[in-house]
Design an enzyme around this catalytic site. Structure first.
Site, mmCIF file in Angstrom:
data_model
loop_
_atom_site.group_PDB
_atom_site.id
_atom_site.type_symbol
_atom_site.label_atom_id
_atom_site.label_comp_id
_atom_site.label_asym_id
_atom_site.label_seq_id
_atom_site.Cartn_x
_atom_site.Cartn_y
_atom_site.Cartn_z
ATOM 1 N N GLU A 147 98.532 89.411 79.404
ATOM 2 C CA GLU A 147 97.547 88.481 79.670
ATOM 3 C C GLU A 147 96.289 88.554 78.905
ATOM 4 O O GLU A 147 95.675 87.499 78.431
ATOM 5 C CB GLU A 147 97.140 88.438 80.988
ATOM 6 C CG GLU A 147 96.620 87.167 81.479
ATOM 7 C CD GLU A 147 96.504 87.220 83.119
ATOM 8 O OE1 GLU A 147 97.713 87.147 83.849
ATOM 9 O OE2 GLU A 147 95.385 87.137 83.668
ATOM 10 N N ASP A 148 95.904 89.789 78.553
ATOM 11 C CA ASP A 148 94.470 89.863 78.150
ATOM 12 C C ASP A 148 94.555 90.648 76.659
ATOM 13 O O ASP A 148 93.359 91.109 76.074
ATOM 14 C CB ASP A 148 93.563 90.741 79.009
ATOM 15 C CG ASP A 148 93.519 89.962 80.337
ATOM 16 O OD1 ASP A 148 93.351 88.557 80.331
ATOM 17 O OD2 ASP A 148 93.173 90.680 81.385
#
Ligand code: ZN
Length: 182
Positions: free
Chosen positions: A68-69
């Site tokens: 996600e990051d």
């Protein structure tokens, strides 16, 4: 890299992998804590507070924000940790094509269908985030925004259904402290 490692070396490898991927990232609290503190906190919740020693949720917990990051892909995770751990990380990865409010609703909608390991990671994530909201709140968040975060976290955890009685109790105890947010 083989993924037929024993549980502890595999877990250490996951911690090192996540630390490398998140090395330039910081949390949103006033002291801009190193980001890796957060994935490590999830593993601590599961292993120490939940008594869980299964490497599947523990590795997925430390890796839960890498796709996600960071630039990490599902293929990278399969390569390093095998398809089972990669699948759990993907289950708890938000769809970046959705708008923020849609992503928040999607977490509630998808919670009931998550695998047992993904439910554990999700519950530990919400425990860790409520703790941060109470102890090291994100800079610039007023009480109303922090209260709204508690409301949403409660809806996600309710949607998970029964996961782990002790950890659900930890979550409930943190929810009971929401008055401290003002
Ligand atoms: Zn998280």
């Amino acid at each position: 890299m083989s993924h037929s490692l024993d549980a502890l070396p595999l877990f250490i490898q996951a911690v090192a992998f996540a630390a490398e991927k998140h090395r330039h990232q910081r949390r949103k609290d006033a002291h801009a804590s190193p980001y890796i503190n957060h994935p490590i906190a999830l593993a601590q919740v599961l292993a120490v507070e939940g008594g869980i020693s299964d490497p599947l949720p523990l590795c997925a917990a430390v890796l839960h924000d890498t796709v996600e990051d960071t630039e990490t892909t599902e293929a990278d995770l399969i390569d390093h940790f095998g398809p089972a751990i990669a699948a759990v990380v993907m289950e708890v990865t938000d769809d970046k094509d959705l708008l923020k409010h849609q992503r928040k609703q999607a977490q509630i909608d998808h919670a009931p269908q998550l695998s047992p390991a993904a439910k554990l990671v999700k519950l530990a994530d919400k425990i860790s985030n409520l703790r941060d909201q109470l102890e090291h709140p994100p800079e610039g968040w007023d009480a109303e925004r922090r209260q709204a975060y508690f409301d949403w976290a409660a809806r996600v955890v309710a949607a998970l259904g029964p996961v782990h009685p002790q950890l659900e109790q930890r979550f409930a105890a943190l929810m009971a402290r929401r008055g401290e947010l003002g």
